[in-house]
Design a protein around this motif. Structure first.
Motif, PDB file in Angstrom:
ATOM      1  N   PHE A 137       7.989   9.549   1.188  1.00 37.74           N
ATOM      2  CA  PHE A 137       7.334   9.923   2.437  1.00 37.74           C
ATOM      3  C   PHE A 137       8.184  10.889   3.267  1.00 37.74           C
ATOM      4  CE2 PHE A 137       4.654   6.292   1.315  1.00 37.74           C
ATOM      5  CZ  PHE A 137       3.414   6.891   1.481  1.00 37.74           C
ATOM      6  N   MET A 138       9.511  10.786   3.137  1.00 32.19           N
ATOM      7  CA  MET A 138      10.361  11.782   3.807  1.00 32.19           C
ATOM      8  C   MET A 138      10.164  13.161   3.163  1.00 32.19           C
ATOM      9  SD  MET A 138      11.612   9.994   6.173  1.00 32.19           S
ATOM     10  CE  MET A 138      10.436   8.649   6.075  1.00 32.19           C
ATOM     11  N   LEU A 139      10.088  13.192   1.826  1.00 30.67           N
ATOM     12  CA  LEU A 139       9.828  14.459   1.123  1.00 30.67           C
ATOM     13  C   LEU A 139       8.482  15.039   1.549  1.00 30.67           C
ATOM     14  CD1 LEU A 139      10.988  13.593  -2.529  1.00 30.67           C
ATOM     15  CD2 LEU A 139      12.114  15.149  -0.954  1.00 30.67           C
ATOM     16  N   LEU A 140       7.468  14.168   1.619  1.00 31.35           N
ATOM     17  CA  LEU A 140       6.127  14.614   1.999  1.00 31.35           C
ATOM     18  C   LEU A 140       6.153  15.260   3.390  1.00 31.35           C
ATOM     19  CD1 LEU A 140       3.120  14.495   0.997  1.00 31.35           C
ATOM     20  CD2 LEU A 140       2.899  12.421   2.380  1.00 31.35           C
ATOM     21  N   ALA A 141       6.865  14.630   4.334  1.00 34.20           N
ATOM     22  CA  ALA A 141       6.957  15.165   5.698  1.00 34.20           C
ATOM     23  C   ALA A 141       7.714  16.490   5.715  1.00 34.20           C
ATOM     24  CB  ALA A 141       7.641  14.141   6.613  1.00 34.20           C
ATOM     25  N   ASN A 142       8.835  16.552   4.998  1.00 33.91           N
ATOM     26  CA  ASN A 142       9.632  17.782   4.971  1.00 33.91           C
ATOM     27  C   ASN A 142       8.842  18.953   4.387  1.00 33.91           C
ATOM     28  OD1 ASN A 142      11.929  16.660   6.124  1.00 33.91           O
ATOM     29  ND2 ASN A 142      12.782  16.008   4.159  1.00 33.91           N
ATOM     30  N   ILE A 143       8.086  18.694   3.327  1.00 35.08           N
ATOM     31  CA  ILE A 143       7.263  19.747   2.706  1.00 35.08           C
ATOM     32  C   ILE A 143       6.165  20.190   3.673  1.00 35.08           C
ATOM     33  CG2 ILE A 143       5.603  20.228   0.850  1.00 35.08           C
ATOM     34  CD1 ILE A 143       7.314  18.233  -0.895  1.00 35.08           C
ATOM     35  N   ALA A 144       5.500  19.223   4.314  1.00 37.28           N
ATOM     36  CA  ALA A 144       4.402  19.540   5.243  1.00 37.28           C
ATOM     37  C   ALA A 144       4.895  20.400   6.406  1.00 37.28           C
ATOM     38  CB  ALA A 144       3.775  18.246   5.763  1.00 37.28           C
ATOM     39  N   THR A 187       0.840  -1.207   0.000  1.00 32.41           N
ATOM     40  CA  THR A 187       0.000   0.000   0.000  1.00 32.41           C
ATOM     41  C   THR A 187       0.874   1.254   0.000  1.00 32.41           C
ATOM     42  OG1 THR A 187      -1.757  -1.161   1.187  1.00 32.41           O
ATOM     43  CG2 THR A 187      -1.818   1.251   1.222  1.00 32.41           C
ATOM     44  N   LEU A 188       1.898   1.257   0.853  1.00 27.56           N
ATOM     45  CA  LEU A 188       2.812   2.404   0.903  1.00 27.56           C
ATOM     46  C   LEU A 188       3.529   2.595  -0.433  1.00 27.56           C
ATOM     47  CD1 LEU A 188       4.343   1.934   4.467  1.00 27.56           C
ATOM     48  CD2 LEU A 188       2.937   3.859   3.719  1.00 27.56           C
ATOM     49  N   ASP A 189       3.910   1.483  -1.055  1.00 29.59           N
ATOM     50  CA  ASP A 189       4.586   1.549  -2.357  1.00 29.59           C
ATOM     51  C   ASP A 189       3.667   2.167  -3.413  1.00 29.59           C
ATOM     52  OD1 ASP A 189       6.710   0.843  -4.324  1.00 29.59           O
ATOM     53  OD2 ASP A 189       5.181  -0.555  -5.051  1.00 29.59           O
ATOM     54  N   LYS A 190       2.406   1.751  -3.401  1.00 33.39           N
ATOM     55  CA  LYS A 190       1.431   2.280  -4.370  1.00 33.39           C
ATOM     56  C   LYS A 190       1.228   3.788  -4.170  1.00 33.39           C
ATOM     57  CE  LYS A 190      -3.465   1.962  -5.615  1.00 33.39           C
ATOM     58  NZ  LYS A 190      -4.781   1.551  -5.135  1.00 33.39           N
ATOM     59  N   LEU A 191       1.064   4.207  -2.906  1.00 35.73           N
ATOM     60  CA  LEU A 191       0.887   5.632  -2.597  1.00 35.73           C
ATOM     61  C   LEU A 191       2.134   6.428  -2.983  1.00 35.73           C
ATOM     62  CD1 LEU A 191      -0.796   5.279   0.926  1.00 35.73           C
ATOM     63  CD2 LEU A 191      -1.933   5.987  -1.196  1.00 35.73           C
ATOM     64  N   ALA A 192       3.312   5.857  -2.691  1.00 37.60           N
ATOM     65  CA  ALA A 192       4.581   6.542  -3.008  1.00 37.60           C
ATOM     66  C   ALA A 192       4.736   6.750  -4.509  1.00 37.60           C
ATOM     67  CB  ALA A 192       5.763   5.740  -2.456  1.00 37.60           C
ATOM     68  N   LYS A 193       4.351   5.745  -5.288  1.00 38.94           N
ATOM     69  CA  LYS A 193       4.480   5.862  -6.750  1.00 38.94           C
ATOM     70  C   LYS A 193       3.567   6.962  -7.293  1.00 38.94           C
ATOM     71  CE  LYS A 193       6.360   1.333  -7.763  1.00 38.94           C
ATOM     72  NZ  LYS A 193       6.102  -0.104  -7.729  1.00 38.94           N
ATOM     73  N   GLU A 194       2.390   7.115  -6.701  1.00 33.21           N
ATOM     74  CA  GLU A 194       1.475   8.172  -7.131  1.00 33.21           C
ATOM     75  C   GLU A 194       2.027   9.547  -6.729  1.00 33.21           C
ATOM     76  OE1 GLU A 194      -1.588  10.093  -8.949  1.00 33.21           O
ATOM     77  OE2 GLU A 194      -0.935   8.008  -9.157  1.00 33.21           O
ATOM     78  N   LEU A 195       2.595   9.647  -5.527  1.00 32.74           N
ATOM     79  CA  LEU A 195       3.222  10.905  -5.090  1.00 32.74           C
ATOM     80  C   LEU A 195       4.373  11.282  -6.017  1.00 32.74           C
ATOM     81  CD1 LEU A 195       3.409  10.325  -1.216  1.00 32.74           C
ATOM     82  CD2 LEU A 195       1.998  12.039  -2.369  1.00 32.74           C
ATOM     83  N   ARG A 196       5.143  10.273  -6.385  1.00 33.83           N
ATOM     84  CA  ARG A 196       6.301  10.506  -7.253  1.00 33.83           C
ATOM     85  C   ARG A 196       5.859  10.966  -8.644  1.00 33.83           C
ATOM     86  NH1 ARG A 196      11.449   9.053  -6.510  1.00 33.83           N
ATOM     87  NH2 ARG A 196      12.802   8.663  -8.290  1.00 33.83           N
ATOM     88  N   ARG A 197       4.824  10.303  -9.175  1.00 40.36           N
ATOM     89  CA  ARG A 197       4.335  10.684 -10.513  1.00 40.36           C
ATOM     90  C   ARG A 197       3.883  12.137 -10.525  1.00 40.36           C
ATOM     91  NH1 ARG A 197       0.018  11.781 -12.954  1.00 40.36           N
ATOM     92  NH2 ARG A 197      -1.328  11.398 -11.152  1.00 40.36           N
ATOM     93  N   ARG A 198       3.157  12.529  -9.481  1.00 40.87           N
ATOM     94  CA  ARG A 198       2.661  13.909  -9.419  1.00 40.87           C
ATOM     95  C   ARG A 198       3.816  14.905  -9.267  1.00 40.87           C
ATOM     96  NH1 ARG A 198      -2.049  12.293  -6.194  1.00 40.87           N
ATOM     97  NH2 ARG A 198      -1.156  13.233  -4.334  1.00 40.87           N
ATOM     98  N   ARG A 199       4.839  14.501  -8.522  1.00 37.25           N
ATOM     99  CA  ARG A 199       6.001  15.387  -8.346  1.00 37.25           C
ATOM    100  C   ARG A 199       6.658  15.702  -9.677  1.00 37.25           C
ATOM    101  NH1 ARG A 199      10.825  14.642  -6.245  1.00 37.25           N
ATOM    102  NH2 ARG A 199      10.687  12.383  -6.052  1.00 37.25           N
ATOM    103  N   TYR A 200       6.849  14.663 -10.481  1.00 38.11           N
ATOM    104  CA  TYR A 200       7.504  14.884 -11.777  1.00 38.11           C
ATOM    105  C   TYR A 200       6.590  15.636 -12.741  1.00 38.11           C
ATOM    106  CZ  TYR A 200      11.313  12.024 -10.115  1.00 38.11           C
ATOM    107  OH  TYR A 200      12.372  11.550  -9.382  1.00 38.11           O
ATOM    108  N   ASP A 201       5.292  15.410 -12.664  1.00 39.73           N
ATOM    109  CA  ASP A 201       4.345  16.181 -13.475  1.00 39.73           C
ATOM    110  C   ASP A 201       4.418  17.663 -13.128  1.00 39.73           C
ATOM    111  OD1 ASP A 201       3.489  13.998 -14.846  1.00 39.73           O
ATOM    112  OD2 ASP A 201       1.575  13.767 -13.800  1.00 39.73           O
ATOM    113  N   ALA A 202       4.714  17.949 -11.846  1.00 40.14           N
ATOM    114  CA  ALA A 202       4.795  19.347 -11.393  1.00 40.14           C
ATOM    115  C   ALA A 202       6.124  19.993 -11.768  1.00 40.14           C
ATOM    116  CB  ALA A 202       4.589  19.417  -9.888  1.00 40.14           C
ATOM    117  N   GLY A 203       7.057  19.180 -12.303  1.00 40.16           N
ATOM    118  CA  GLY A 203       8.319  19.758 -12.778  1.00 40.16           C
ATOM    119  C   GLY A 203       9.537  19.451 -11.936  1.00 40.16           C
ATOM    120  N   ALA A 204       9.450  18.474 -10.998  1.00 42.46           N
ATOM    121  CA  ALA A 204      10.626  18.106 -10.202  1.00 42.46           C
ATOM    122  C   ALA A 204      11.666  17.440 -11.103  1.00 42.46           C
ATOM    123  CB  ALA A 204      10.225  17.155  -9.075  1.00 42.46           C
TER     124      ALA A 204
END
Length: 744
Positions: free
Chosen positions: A454-461, A401-418
């Motif tokens: 998830f570390m990136l998500l925490a740091n941003i939050a 489940t964490l892997d699936k959520l992480a992959k979606e977070l990653r996809r959105r990050r790159y779509d945003a221009g990371a």
């Protein structure tokens, strides 16, 4: 056209007026450098023809040494010619000493140096330059000495003792009186301090500060690397003693102040040789079907009080240092590997960012606060990766489940221009004596990326929780991890070089467009001959990430708010962030910005120093690994080009060595800085960043941490004319005049 339009048309300045205006402007602004556009604007030269006039005049003035070209296409007036000035001394073992005054390097002959050491602040007299000659400076006074030590090998004779230094900043041996040897013997690796260097003496005199061990022994050499960079190689006993008195202190009273996660599924995922586990993930499904993911970070600041002896030592170190074979921790082992380490089946105090997420990884709610956890399992990256690949293993549902959520977070990050830089890292298998026996490459797989997201998500939050305030309100002072925009000139240069290979990057687009172009480039070059060259140039065009209280956002991650919250065991800025979070949660006033900025600057400097030491340890192990392979032939890629030769990274093991320009006997080679290549003056052969070459291991110098290679062939034929080479790469040969103009 009306009469008024004619009056408004820009007037072309005469060459003499142009010269006077350029020189007047540059001398007036003599602390800065400018390109031709800035100069044209400053002197009000608006006529289109003046543009070419200014370009040509600046090149001619720089060639005549009337002004200085400090970088390709950037010019400034010579500073302090014929005047006294204060600057910083640069001592080099090759004798090319210099003083840096207002960003300009001016030569200083040894006879005029007053034996100043590298980094000393000096007052100098700068001679007026004569045509065709470089200006020189003479040291008049050493204003401020830089406290420094030198590392080398002792040579002890009956009536004589000296430290033969490894330093690139000191050519002379240091004479050591016998009573100042600290028991050192011939062959010992040692640290010395210079105590006196008289004007009429060739060699300085000094004293031994510490004996590191016998030269060539692994621990002695690793400690020498740390000492070379001014980093500590042992922990002060009084700090260790203070840490050993600290109790875990997980009392019912303390637990009552915190959110309790001890019954929630929690685990760590770390490298197999890790001992300091400073982050853990918890996950549970809520009644509404959403997932609650907790990013739990060791609550170091609960145990380390501000300005305590432990805190002062950690603040000075600012970071743990990771050499090839060892970790030099920021905090004493009792804290870093014991009380604060989130080991399985032990209750631990944590500082956490908790996220409620739907199945598409959208964050519905979040909160940040102090917690208590009990980790159920310690995974290595390899174990977690096996679960991701097979779907089987302990806590498989949670990991997947964490892997699936992480992959979606990653996809959105790159779509945003990371940005996505994904270079393999070289690692060594080390035997019990510290000798490298094999090389392997560290790859970032899904399990690594899961933790990263998830570390990136925490740091941003965390950064947003303090920095993102309603319009009209002022954010409280905070520590941010910022990454500024890339250097526009470097981006333009990368764009031009990439275009030769058929890749498109728009250096003047929006951040998102530029980053998408860079990501597309990095993806498209995978496995191609130009991959190394273009990926390296892309990395070099980037600014360095730093810590600061002035938030400018993080360009590489494409986020406006970012900090470091997730590694307080090994990074002092994370401890600063934890303290600020706790202070502001209790309604505390905004922190002292000046004091905080000083700590940020120190942490950024120490991070860079630690990275340099790590690279030095890797270079040492590379040379040690290759010294048993003298005479062997390898294929590789040109990974760096300088005026003294080019560096080659071997395909097989990523070890890097130098092909010295003095060994290229077929021609006289000149360095083209703009195009990252060496060009033969007679035959026009070209050695360019990214070229495939075949080399033989010629020399392995452990003292200098340098491999020297002999060139066997360039694509099988080192003497192939430049035109043929360029044709094969799909490039046209530029004319000489165009090459000259490229400086602009």
């Amino acid at each position: 056209m009306t009469h008024n339009d004619k009056q408004a048309a820009p007037r072309r300045l005469r060459k003499k007026d142009l010269y006077d205006k350029i020189m007047e402007f540059l001398h007036k602004e003599n602390r800065q450098s400018f390109n031709y556009k800035q100069i044209a604007f400053a002197i009000d030269a608006k006529h289109p023809s003046n543009r070419l006039d200014i370009i040509n005049m600046l090149e001619d003035l720089a060639a005549a040494d009337e002004i200085l070209e400090v970088a390709p296409g950037k010019y400034k007036a010579h500073s302090n010619r014929g005047n006294e000035a204060v600057g910083y001394f640069v001592r080099r073992s090759n004798g090319r000493n210099a003083v840096i005054v207002d960003d300009e390097q001016i030569l200083v002959a040894e006879r005029n140096s007053m034996h100043a050491l590298n980094g000393d602040k000096v007052r100098v007299m700068v001679s007026a330059s004569r045509k065709g000659q470089e200006p020189e400076a003479k040291v008049l006074e050493i204003v401020e000495t830089k406290d420094q030590v030198f590392i080398g090998t002792l040579k002890v004779e009956k009536n004589y003792a000296a430290l033969v230094t490894d330093s690139k900043f000191l050519a002379a041996d240091i004479i050591i009186p016998r009573q100042k040897l600290k028991g050192g013997k011939t062959g010992d690796k040692a640290i010395a301090r210079i105590t006196v260097w008289k004007d009429d003496e060739m060699n300085p005199r000094g004293e031994i500060v510490d004996i590191l061990g016998v030269k060539g022994e692994n621990t002695a050499e690793m400690h020498a690397i740390l000492a070379e960079f001014g980093l500590p190689y042992k922990y002060p006993e009084n700090v260790e003693a203070a840490a050993n008195k600290i109790d875990a202190g997980i009392t019912p009273e303390e637990v009552a102040k915190r959110e309790d996660f001890r019954s929630v599924t929690t685990f760590t995922i770390d490298p197999r040789d890790a001992k300091d586990f400073d982050d853990a993930l918890s996950i549970r499904q809520l009644a509404n079907g959403n997932w609650e993911v907790g990013v739990h970070i060791a609550d170091v600041t609960h145990y380390v009080q501000p300005n305590s002896i432990i805190d002062k030592e950690a603040r000075q170190r600012a970071t743990s240092v990771y050499l090839v074979d060892r970790t030099i921790p920021m905090l004493p082992e009792h804290l870093s590997n014991g009380i604060c380490s989130l080991r399985p089946n032990e209750e631990k105090l944590t500082f956490s960012a908790i996220f409620e997420m739907d199945s598409k990884a959208n964050v519905v709610n979040r909160r940040i606060g102090r917690t208590v956890i009990k980790s159920d399992r310690r995974f290595t990256y390899e174990e977690a990766q096996e679960i991701i690949e097979t779907g089987k293993g302990d806590f498989a549902r949670e990991v997947l489940t964490l892997d699936k959520l992480a992959k979606e977070l990653r996809r959105r990050r790159y779509d945003a221009g990371a940005l996505e830089f994904d270079r393999a890292e070289v690692r060594f298998e080390i035997d019990k004596d510290g000798k490298p026996v094999s090389v392997y490459f560290k790859e970032s797989k899904d399990s690594n990326k899961l933790i990263e997201e998830f570390m990136l998500l925490a740091n941003i939050a965390v950064a947003e929780s303090i920095g993102k305030v309603p319009k009209g309100k002022k954010a409280k002072t905070f520590v941010y991890r910022v990454h500024d925009n890339p250097d526009p000139e470097k981006l333009t240069n990368l764009s031009g070089i990439a275009a030769r290979f058929g890749y498109k990057i728009n250096p003047e687009g929006s951040s998102r467009e530029v980053n998408r172009g860079l990501n597309r480039l990095l993806k498209d070059v995978k496995g191609k001959g130009e991959e190394n060259m273009l990926s390296m140039l892309a990395i070099r065009s980037m600014a360095k990430a730093i810590y600061t209280t002035d938030n400018v956002g993080h360009y590489g991650l494409a986020v406006p708010y970012y900090t470091h919250f997730t590694s307080p065991i090994r990074r002092y800025p994370d401890m600063m962030v934890h303290r600020l979070l706790a202070k502001y949660a209790e309604g505390g006033r905004s922190a002292d910005k000046v004091k905080l900025e000083d700590q940020c600057r120190h942490s950024s400097d120490m991070e860079q120093t630690a990275a340099n030491a790590e690279r030095a340890s890797i270079r040492y192990k590379q040379v040690e690994f290759m010294q048993d392979r003298l005479g062997e032939i390898y294929e590789g890629v040109i990974s760096g080009v300088t005026e003294w030769g080019f560096y080659v990274e071997l395909d097989e093991n990523l070890c890097e060595g130098l092909v010295p320009v003095r060994d290229l006997a077929d021609d006289y080679y000149e360095y083209d800085e703009k195009n990252y290549c060496l060009i033969g003056r007679k035959h026009h052969n070209r050695y360019t960043l990214g070229d495939k070459v075949k080399v033989q291991v010629a020399r392995a110098d452990l003292d200098r941490k340098q491999l020297d290679f002999a060139l066997i062939s360039d694509d099988g034929n080192p003497n192939k004319p430049l035109a043929e080479k360029r044709k094969e790469h799909g490039r046209n040969t530029p004319r000489k005049k165009q090459q000259r103009r490229s400086k602009r």
